[in-house]
Design a protein around this motif. Structure first.
Motif, PDB file in Angstrom:
ATOM      1  N   ILE A  94       9.896  -5.848  -3.478  1.00 41.70           N
ATOM      2  CA  ILE A  94       8.566  -6.259  -3.945  1.00 41.70           C
ATOM      3  C   ILE A  94       7.496  -5.857  -2.950  1.00 41.70           C
ATOM      4  N   LYS A  95       7.787  -6.072  -1.635  1.00 40.91           N
ATOM      5  CA  LYS A  95       6.808  -5.716  -0.607  1.00 40.91           C
ATOM      6  C   LYS A  95       6.505  -4.232  -0.632  1.00 40.91           C
ATOM      7  N   ARG A  96       7.593  -3.419  -0.677  1.00 45.49           N
ATOM      8  CA  ARG A  96       7.389  -1.978  -0.650  1.00 45.49           C
ATOM      9  C   ARG A  96       6.727  -1.498  -1.943  1.00 45.49           C
ATOM     10  N   GLY A  97       7.142  -2.103  -3.079  1.00 43.96           N
ATOM     11  CA  GLY A  97       6.540  -1.722  -4.355  1.00 43.96           C
ATOM     12  C   GLY A  97       5.051  -2.020  -4.364  1.00 43.96           C
ATOM     13  N   SER A  98       4.690  -3.188  -3.819  1.00 43.70           N
ATOM     14  CA  SER A  98       3.275  -3.562  -3.764  1.00 43.70           C
ATOM     15  C   SER A  98       2.502  -2.592  -2.883  1.00 43.70           C
ATOM     16  N   LEU A  99       3.104  -2.192  -1.763  1.00 44.70           N
ATOM     17  CA  LEU A  99       2.446  -1.221  -0.874  1.00 44.70           C
ATOM     18  C   LEU A  99       2.280   0.129  -1.574  1.00 44.70           C
ATOM     19  N   ALA A 100       3.335   0.549  -2.293  1.00 47.61           N
ATOM     20  CA  ALA A 100       3.276   1.842  -2.991  1.00 47.61           C
ATOM     21  C   ALA A 100       2.175   1.825  -4.044  1.00 47.61           C
ATOM     22  N   LEU A 101       2.071   0.705  -4.789  1.00 45.69           N
ATOM     23  CA  LEU A 101       1.030   0.606  -5.825  1.00 45.69           C
ATOM     24  C   LEU A 101      -0.358   0.644  -5.212  1.00 45.69           C
ATOM     25  N   ARG A 102      -0.536  -0.057  -4.075  1.00 49.11           N
ATOM     26  CA  ARG A 102      -1.834  -0.028  -3.401  1.00 49.11           C
ATOM     27  C   ARG A 102      -2.152   1.390  -2.936  1.00 49.11           C
ATOM     28  N   GLY A 103      -1.117   2.086  -2.435  1.00 48.53           N
ATOM     29  CA  GLY A 103      -1.329   3.462  -1.981  1.00 48.53           C
ATOM     30  C   GLY A 103      -1.779   4.350  -3.131  1.00 48.53           C
ATOM     31  N   LEU A 104      -1.116   4.182  -4.285  1.00 49.99           N
ATOM     32  CA  LEU A 104      -1.499   4.963  -5.465  1.00 49.99           C
ATOM     33  C   LEU A 104      -2.928   4.638  -5.881  1.00 49.99           C
ATOM     34  N   ALA A 105      -3.260   3.340  -5.880  1.00 48.46           N
ATOM     35  CA  ALA A 105      -4.615   2.931  -6.268  1.00 48.46           C
ATOM     36  C   ALA A 105      -5.634   3.528  -5.305  1.00 48.46           C
ATOM     37  N   LEU A 106      -5.294   3.550  -4.016  1.00 51.58           N
ATOM     38  CA  LEU A 106      -6.196   4.137  -3.017  1.00 51.58           C
ATOM     39  C   LEU A 106      -6.416   5.612  -3.303  1.00 51.58           C
ATOM     40  N   LEU A 107      -5.302   6.327  -3.540  1.00 51.57           N
ATOM     41  CA  LEU A 107      -5.390   7.764  -3.823  1.00 51.57           C
ATOM     42  C   LEU A 107      -6.265   8.033  -5.037  1.00 51.57           C
ATOM     43  N   PHE A 108      -5.992   7.315  -6.131  1.00 51.03           N
ATOM     44  CA  PHE A 108      -6.715   7.583  -7.377  1.00 51.03           C
ATOM     45  C   PHE A 108      -8.189   7.206  -7.263  1.00 51.03           C
ATOM     46  N   SER A 109      -8.491   6.081  -6.601  1.00 48.86           N
ATOM     47  CA  SER A 109      -9.913   5.706  -6.540  1.00 48.86           C
ATOM     48  C   SER A 109     -10.663   6.626  -5.581  1.00 48.86           C
ATOM     49  N   LEU A 166      -9.941   9.829  -5.201  1.00 53.60           N
ATOM     50  CA  LEU A 166     -10.161  11.036  -6.007  1.00 53.60           C
ATOM     51  C   LEU A 166     -11.314  10.824  -6.978  1.00 53.60           C
ATOM     52  N   SER A 167     -11.296   9.654  -7.662  1.00 52.14           N
ATOM     53  CA  SER A 167     -12.336   9.371  -8.647  1.00 52.14           C
ATOM     54  C   SER A 167     -13.713   9.434  -8.012  1.00 52.14           C
ATOM     55  N   PHE A 168     -13.858   8.828  -6.839  1.00 49.57           N
ATOM     56  CA  PHE A 168     -15.179   8.752  -6.219  1.00 49.57           C
ATOM     57  C   PHE A 168     -15.603  10.103  -5.645  1.00 49.57           C
ATOM     58  N   ILE A 214     -18.200   1.692  -8.083  1.00 45.79           N
ATOM     59  CA  ILE A 214     -16.925   0.969  -8.176  1.00 45.79           C
ATOM     60  C   ILE A 214     -15.818   1.785  -7.507  1.00 45.79           C
ATOM     61  N   GLY A 215     -15.895   3.115  -7.624  1.00 45.56           N
ATOM     62  CA  GLY A 215     -14.903   3.964  -6.954  1.00 45.56           C
ATOM     63  C   GLY A 215     -14.933   3.762  -5.447  1.00 45.56           C
ATOM     64  N   ILE A 216     -16.138   3.728  -4.865  1.00 42.56           N
ATOM     65  CA  ILE A 216     -16.265   3.508  -3.421  1.00 42.56           C
ATOM     66  C   ILE A 216     -15.730   2.126  -3.048  1.00 42.56           C
ATOM     67  N   LEU A 217     -16.137   1.109  -3.824  1.00 51.40           N
ATOM     68  CA  LEU A 217     -15.685  -0.265  -3.565  1.00 51.40           C
ATOM     69  C   LEU A 217     -14.161  -0.358  -3.612  1.00 51.40           C
ATOM     70  N   SER A 218     -13.580   0.272  -4.632  1.00 53.36           N
ATOM     71  CA  SER A 218     -12.131   0.213  -4.800  1.00 53.36           C
ATOM     72  C   SER A 218     -11.426   0.954  -3.666  1.00 53.36           C
ATOM     73  N   ILE A 261      -9.771  -8.864  -9.707  1.00 51.06           N
ATOM     74  CA  ILE A 261     -11.199  -8.576  -9.894  1.00 51.06           C
ATOM     75  C   ILE A 261     -11.451  -7.074  -9.825  1.00 51.06           C
ATOM     76  N   MET A 262     -10.796  -6.400  -8.867  1.00 52.61           N
ATOM     77  CA  MET A 262     -10.965  -4.959  -8.735  1.00 52.61           C
ATOM     78  C   MET A 262     -10.481  -4.240  -9.997  1.00 52.61           C
ATOM     79  N   ALA A 263      -9.371  -4.720 -10.576  1.00 51.77           N
ATOM     80  CA  ALA A 263      -8.860  -4.105 -11.804  1.00 51.77           C
ATOM     81  C   ALA A 263      -9.857  -4.266 -12.936  1.00 51.77           C
ATOM     82  N   TYR A 264     -10.455  -5.458 -13.057  1.00 52.12           N
ATOM     83  CA  TYR A 264     -11.465  -5.671 -14.099  1.00 52.12           C
ATOM     84  C   TYR A 264     -12.664  -4.761 -13.887  1.00 52.12           C
TER      85      TYR A 264
END
Lengths: 206, 206
Positions: free
Chosen positions: A58-73, A75-77, A103-107, A144-147
Motif C-alpha cells: 500500500i505504501k509503495r502503491g501510494s507513492l507510485a500513484l503520487r509519482g504518476l500524478a506529479l508527472l502528469f500534472s 506535463l499538463s502545466f 490548477i496544474g501548478i497547484l497540483s 480536494i486536489m482530485a476535485y
C-alpha cells in the motif's frame, strides 16, 4: 478469549512494528486454530507477515500513484504554459485555460511535496508529521486536489471543442494534450485518495 | 488478555446487534478499567451504547445528505429543463447545458433510489442487499456521482460567464441557478461519499 482477533493484532503491528515480538510470542500457540478459522480472523505469524507485506504494498502503491500524478500534472502545466502561438492563439486569452494552468501548478506543487515527504519517510523510516496529521492531510489533500483537477479539465473541454469546429491547428491540439494530462493526473489522485481513506480508517481515527 | 479491545467489540456489535448481551456479560467486570483507560480502547456497556448511538447518527446523517443531494439535483435538472426562451436562448443549443441536464437526471435517479432503499431499510430493519455489496455500492456510487456533478457544473460555468458578457437576461440567470444547484448537490454527495468510505472501512472490507 486468550488472543484478540486479527483486527486488534493488526492495529498493534501498524502503530509500532518494533513490538511485533510480543504479539508473536502468544500468537504462536494459537496459530493452528487461527489458520483453521480462516484468514479473516487469524492472528498467526504468517498472518502478521502477510499484513506487513500488504502495508508495504500500500505504501509503495501510494507513492507510485503520487509519482504518476506529479508527472502528469507537471506535463499538463508545462504544455499549457508553452501554448502561445500569437494573436488569438494564446492560452491567457481564455479563462478556462488559465484555470487549468493554475490548477496544474497547484497540483504539481502538492504532489511534489507529498512525494518528497513519502520518499523521505520511506528512506529514513522517520515520520515528519504525526501519523494522524499526515493521514488526514493525505486524505483531504488528495480528495480536494482530485476535485479541482476534474473541475479544471472539464471546464476546458467545451472551449477546445468549439475552437476545433472553426480551426484545427497546433493551438487546439496542444490544449487537448494538456487537458488529457490533467485527466490522467485526476485518475491517479482519485485512486490515491481512496488508498489514503483506507489508511486513515485502519488507524481508527475519523 | 481477558477482554479484547474496543475495535473488536465494535465489529461484533456492528455485524450482529442481537448478540450484544453476550459481550456485555464479560465486559461488565472490566468496565471500570476500560473507562479508566479512556474512550479509545474501552469496551464497557456505556461504550457500546455510545457506539450504537454514533452508528445511528451516521445512518441518519447519511440519509439526510442523500435527501439534500436528491433535492438539489432535482432542482438543478428541472430548472435547466425549463430553460427555453426561444431562438438562441434554448439550453439544448449548448453541449455544456445538455451535459448538466443529463448528469442532473442521472444524479436524481441515483440519489432517489439510494434514499428509497435507505428509508426502507431504516423502517423495516431488513437489508435489501448484502451489507458488503451495499457498502461498496454506496461508496463508489457516491464518489463517481460527485465527480460527475462537479465536472458538469464546472464545464457550464465559463459558457454562462461568456453569455453574461454580451447579454444579462433570464436565460443566463436560469442557467446560473441550475449550476448552483448542481454544486450544492455535489457538496452533499461528496460528504456522503466520505461517510460511505468510513462505513466501508469499519466493516473491515476493501
Amino acid at each position: 478469549m486468550a488472543v484478540s482477533d486479527g483486527q486488534t493484532t493488526k492495529e498493534e503491528v501498524g502503530s509500532t512494528p518494533v513490538e511485533a515480538t510480543a504479539p508473536t510470542a502468544f500468537d504462536l500457540e494459537n496459530q493452528s486454530t487461527a489458520t483453521a478459522r480462516g484468514t479473516g480472523t487469524g492472528g498467526g505469524v504468517t498472518e502478521i507477515v502477510r499484513r506487513w507485506k500488504r502495508e508495504d504494498i500500500i505504501k509503495r502503491g501510494s507513492l507510485a500513484l503520487r509519482g504518476l500524478a506529479l508527472l502528469f500534472s507537471l506535463l499538463s502545466f508545462i504544455i499549457m504554459a508553452s501554448n502561445n502561438h500569437g494573436d488569438w492563439k494564446n492560452y491567457d486569452q481564455y479563462e478556462e485555460y488559465r484555470y487549468l494552468l493554475a490548477i496544474g501548478i497547484l497540483s504539481t506543487v502538492y504532489t511534489g511535496l507529498q512525494a518528497l515527504r513519502q520518499v523521505h519517510e520511506l528512506s529514513t523510516r522517520k515520520h515528519l508529521l504525526q501519523q494522524r496529521t499526515s493521514a488526514l492531510l493525505d486524505f483531504f489533500g488528495d480528495q480536494i486536489m482530485a476535485y479541482l483537477l476534474i473541475s479544471a479539465a472539464s471546464s476546458a473541454v467545451p472551449l477546445t471543442n468549439r475552437i476545433r469546429e472553426s480551426a484545427d491547428n497546433l493551438f487546439s491540439d496542444t490544449s487537448a494534450a494538456s487537458i488529457s494530462m490533467a485527466f490522467l493526473a485526476f485518475f491517479a489522485l482519485a485512486l490515491s485518495a481512496m488508498i489514503s481513506g483506507y489508511k486513515l480508517s485502519t488507524q481508527s481515527y475519523v
